[in-house]
Design a protein around this motif. Structure first.
Motif, PDB file in Angstrom:
ATOM      1  N   PHE A 160     -13.021 -20.595  -4.064  1.00  0.00           N
ATOM      2  CA  PHE A 160     -12.814 -19.323  -4.760  1.00  0.00           C
ATOM      3  C   PHE A 160     -11.453 -19.390  -5.461  1.00  0.00           C
ATOM      4  CE2 PHE A 160     -16.138 -18.276  -1.875  1.00  0.00           C
ATOM      5  CZ  PHE A 160     -16.803 -17.180  -2.405  1.00  0.00           C
ATOM      6  N   HIS A 161     -11.434 -19.111  -6.776  1.00  0.00           N
ATOM      7  CA  HIS A 161     -10.209 -19.221  -7.570  1.00  0.00           C
ATOM      8  C   HIS A 161      -9.828 -17.846  -8.123  1.00  0.00           C
ATOM      9  CE1 HIS A 161     -10.859 -23.575  -7.442  1.00  0.00           C
ATOM     10  NE2 HIS A 161     -12.120 -23.330  -7.818  1.00  0.00           N
ATOM     11  N   LEU A 162      -8.630 -17.421  -7.784  1.00  0.00           N
ATOM     12  CA  LEU A 162      -8.088 -16.161  -8.322  1.00  0.00           C
ATOM     13  C   LEU A 162      -7.202 -16.486  -9.521  1.00  0.00           C
ATOM     14  CD1 LEU A 162      -6.972 -14.221  -5.123  1.00  0.00           C
ATOM     15  CD2 LEU A 162      -8.983 -13.807  -6.519  1.00  0.00           C
ATOM     16  N   HIS A 163      -7.489 -15.859 -10.676  1.00  0.00           N
ATOM     17  CA  HIS A 163      -6.658 -16.001 -11.885  1.00  0.00           C
ATOM     18  C   HIS A 163      -5.954 -14.668 -12.114  1.00  0.00           C
ATOM     19  CE1 HIS A 163      -8.901 -19.717 -13.003  1.00  0.00           C
ATOM     20  NE2 HIS A 163      -9.877 -19.085 -12.366  1.00  0.00           N
ATOM     21  N   ILE A 164      -4.636 -14.651 -11.864  1.00  0.00           N
ATOM     22  CA  ILE A 164      -3.873 -13.390 -11.899  1.00  0.00           C
ATOM     23  C   ILE A 164      -2.808 -13.482 -12.998  1.00  0.00           C
ATOM     24  CG2 ILE A 164      -2.518 -11.759 -10.527  1.00  0.00           C
ATOM     25  CD1 ILE A 164      -3.565 -13.386  -8.040  1.00  0.00           C
ATOM     26  N   PRO A 165      -2.761 -12.508 -13.957  1.00  0.00           N
ATOM     27  CA  PRO A 165      -1.700 -12.525 -14.975  1.00  0.00           C
ATOM     28  C   PRO A 165      -0.317 -12.412 -14.330  1.00  0.00           C
ATOM     29  CG  PRO A 165      -3.437 -10.984 -15.564  1.00  0.00           C
ATOM     30  CD  PRO A 165      -3.712 -11.405 -14.161  1.00  0.00           C
ATOM     31  N   GLN A 166       0.640 -13.140 -14.897  1.00  0.00           N
ATOM     32  CA  GLN A 166       1.997 -13.085 -14.351  1.00  0.00           C
ATOM     33  C   GLN A 166       2.705 -11.777 -14.688  1.00  0.00           C
ATOM     34  OE1 GLN A 166       3.703 -16.938 -15.722  1.00  0.00           O
ATOM     35  NE2 GLN A 166       4.123 -17.259 -13.552  1.00  0.00           N
ATOM     36  N   LYS A 167       2.297 -11.106 -15.810  1.00  0.00           N
ATOM     37  CA  LYS A 167       2.956  -9.876 -16.248  1.00  0.00           C
ATOM     38  C   LYS A 167       1.984  -8.710 -16.217  1.00  0.00           C
ATOM     39  CE  LYS A 167       6.926 -11.802 -17.318  1.00  0.00           C
ATOM     40  NZ  LYS A 167       8.171 -11.474 -16.593  1.00  0.00           N
ATOM     41  N   LYS A 168       2.512  -7.539 -15.958  1.00  0.00           N
ATOM     42  CA  LYS A 168       1.714  -6.317 -15.958  1.00  0.00           C
ATOM     43  C   LYS A 168       1.103  -6.093 -17.344  1.00  0.00           C
ATOM     44  CE  LYS A 168       2.259  -1.327 -15.340  1.00  0.00           C
ATOM     45  NZ  LYS A 168       3.219  -0.241 -15.089  1.00  0.00           N
ATOM     46  N   ASN A 169      -0.140  -5.590 -17.372  1.00  0.00           N
ATOM     47  CA  ASN A 169      -0.878  -5.284 -18.607  1.00  0.00           C
ATOM     48  C   ASN A 169      -1.229  -6.524 -19.422  1.00  0.00           C
ATOM     49  OD1 ASN A 169      -0.792  -2.535 -18.079  1.00  0.00           O
ATOM     50  ND2 ASN A 169       1.183  -2.298 -19.108  1.00  0.00           N
TER      51      ASN A 169
END
Length: 641
Positions: free
Chosen positions: A610-619
């Motif tokens: 399972f791979h989570l891709h999370i933006p480093q910056k808000k919005n």
């Protein structure tokens, strides 16, 4: 003075060439007007230019050109060209001495110049000239001042300079002679080009002002400066006038020798121009000079020549008047026809307006009907979408309640039986230990279910939004594994990390819930004595967190069901652990709120990643191009060992 004499001689010799050039220009303009391919505006400009060229040669031909330009301008409703044509007609009548008639054309031009400051300034300046010709000096200067006001509004320094020059002329020769000099100098201050011919006109008028004040030396210098400037552009007519002014200046001082010299130069220029009025003025000066010198025979000769030119001028004026009257009659006839055509056009336009209004009403009604139909269709489509969503929510809640009821019933029922047996002392110690060991994963699953239900209820509240803060991937994963180490140890599963430390912005509670669910599932579906790897690293402005196991794996249909956020019936782990399917649905909802994404890489018997891709910056949005295919487990070799 010798320099000026040489200059005048050169100008006289070039007069014939200049006149030929003017005739060539007239012929060229006539060819342009005859051209069938020329556009209307260009033809109108050519007609106005031709009128300007013919103004001093043939009044009636000039009038004909201006009238044609006026009629064409009316047809295309070109305001600027209408005004220019009317001003040209004003010039024709003004040169014939019909000043009142010329005022009528300027009054008509003013009606077209409404709200155009440039055209209004031009019209008022022309009115000032006509009132000056009529001897109405007060009215003349009033219009000069109005012209000045409009030119100041459009900040046209060249026209401002001309207006100041004209106002100065109003004061010239009277008790306010000094005011005239002030306005002429003020006019010069607005002239940007030192070679502008207006400087010469101002110098000429300042020369007159000094002459009136009997400052003859100063007057002489200003007139000579004016002649020098006029000579640069071979302005023969202005040069001839200046020579007559100088001749009169010397005559008044009784310096007849110099007066004769300048009248000779004026006469040569006038002959080159074939201007009978100037020639007549020269013979009048000759008569006065020779009469004062007591040379009566020469004076008589010039008196006779003066009379001959007067008769010639009168005859020419009569011919011009006849031709002008003919042209005026033709103009009036054309104007009458034009007015009739306008009346017919007005009636036709009225009918067209009625038809247009009726057509517009029909179109508006059709548009309203179309809009109503479109709105109804949109409402129907929205209603269908709402019904579909409600059905989906109902199915979702039914499935959720079914799973909750099944899982909780089994867990709570077993706990009830166990506690009753314990209460009545019906179990041996060995049996108690065995049952407790079996109940541990069941109780943990029940706890996870209740915990997920709590978050699920919050998630379905519209006010539940991410609370962003700066997080460390290392700290976050450490906290998540810390909560579940006891489950991994109980199942003899090893959790290892491969983390490249990085910081990012996110909601700590949401991410912990996601990671706990993914780790819990990895433990549940891993075999005893296996390894679970958790990896994390920054990739293209995102944080990638991967949870990889070597467990039972999933089919493609199961992966699609998870990614579509479906809640499935519970599935058992490798040691009989319960699962509701609610946790993964909650993970997908949370990661969506954080503008991230989950991808899955799995196959039966080979484990799951399972791979989570999370933006480093808000919005910030995830880069969908990088997520077109599931990410592979980038530390898979360690897991395979």
């Amino acid at each position: 003075m010798k320099k000026y004499v040489a200059l005048w001689v050169g100008c006289i010799l070039s007069a014939t060439i200049l006149l030929r050039a003017q005739n060539s220009k007239i012929d060229s303009l006539r060819e342009v007007i005859k051209s069938k391919t020329i556009q209307d505006t260009s033809a109108i400009d050519a007609l106005n230019d031709l009128g300007n060229e013919l103004l001093l040669k043939s009044h009636w031909e000039a009038m004909d050109s201006y009238q044609n330009a006026y009629q064409k301008s009316i047809q295309i409703n070109d305001t600027v060209r209408i005004v220019n044509s009317l001003i040209g007609l004003c010039d024709v009548y003004s040169m014939n001495g019909e000043y009142k008639k010329s005022l009528e054309f300027i009054a008509e031009a003013l009606n077209y110049a409404f709200n155009n400051y440039d055209l209004l300034a031009t019209c008022h300046s022309r009115l000032a000239i006509e009132y000056y010709n009529l001897g109405k000096n007060e009215e003349s200067v009033k219009h000069d001042r109005l012209s000045l006001e409009y030119n100041l509004l459009i900040n046209d320094s060249n026209k401002i300079a001309y207006d100041l020059h004209n106002i100065g002329t109003y004061f010239l020769g009277g008790e306010y002679n000094d005011s005239a000099i002030y306005y002429y100098n003020y006019s010069n201050s607005y002239i940007n080009n030192s070679n502008d011919e207006l400087i010469a006109y101002n110098n000429s008028r300042i020369g007159f002002a000094h002459n009136y004040a009997e400052k003859y030396d100063s007057a002489l210098q200003y007139h000579l400066l004016a002649i020098e400037r006029f000579a640069q552009d071979s302005m023969l007519y202005e040069m001839a006038l200046e020579e007559t002014y100088l001749a009169k200046l010397f005559f008044e001082q009784e310096k007849y020798k110099y007066a004769l010299k300048h009248v000779n130069e004026a006469k040569n220029l006038s002959v080159a121009l074939n201007n009978h009025l100037l020639i007549k003025t020269c013979h009048h000066l000759y008569f006065d000079i020779y009469n004062n010198l007591n040379e009566y025979k020469k004076a008589l000769d010039h008196a006779l020549l003066k009379q001959a030119y007067s008769d010639s001028i009168d005859e020419k004026n009569q011919l011009n008047t006849i031709e002008t009257l003919k042209t005026q009659q033709s103009y009036n006839e054309q104007k009458r026809r034009l007015e009739t055509a306008k009346a017919n056009n007005s009636e036709l336009a009225y009918k067209q307006r009625k038809l247009l209004i009726f057509s517009v009403i029909i179109i508006v009604l059709l548009v309203i009907c179309i809009v109503i139909l479109i709105e109804n269709r949109i409402k129907q489509r929205k209603n269908k979408e709402l019904v579909s969503q409600l059905n989906k929510v109902n199915d979702y809640q039914k499935k959720l309640l079914s799973i909750i009821g099944h899982d909780l019933r089994d867990s709570v029922g077993n706990l009830k039986n166990f506690t009753e047996l314990m209460h009545f002392n019906l179990l041996e110690n060995k049996s108690i230990n065995t049952m407790v060991e079996n109940f541990v994963p069941m109780v943990n699953s029940t706890y996870d279910l209740l915990n997920n239900l709590l978050f699920w209820s919050k998630n379905n509240n519209k006010q539940f939004a991410p609370q962003y803060e700066t997080l460390s991937n290392l700290s976050l994963i450490k906290d998540a594994t810390g909560h579940l180490n006891h489950l991994a140890q109980a199942k003899q599963v090893t959790i290892e990390n491969n983390i490249q430390p990085a910081s990012f912005e996110g909601d700590r509670n949401m991410l912990l819930t996601i990671l706990r669910n993914l780790l819990s599932n990895a433990i549940k579906f891993s075999y005893p004595n296996s390894i679970i790897l958790i990896g994390s690293k920054p990739v293209d402005n995102m944080i990638l967190i991967s949870v990889c196991d070597k467990g039972v794996g999933m089919r493609k249909s199961q992966i699609e069901s998870i990614l579509n956020a479906d809640i499935n019936e519970h599935s058992e782990g490798t040691k009989g652990e319960f699962g509701s399917g609610l946790g993964l649905s909650l993970c997908l909802s949370f990661i969506k709120k954080l503008n991230g994404k989950i991808t899955i890489d799995s196959s039966p018997g080979k484990g799951s990643s399972f791979h989570l891709h999370i933006p480093q910056k808000k919005n910030q949005r995830t880069q969908t191009e990088a997520l077109s295919t599931p990410a592979s487990c980038w530390f898979r070799t360690r897991l395979d060992k």
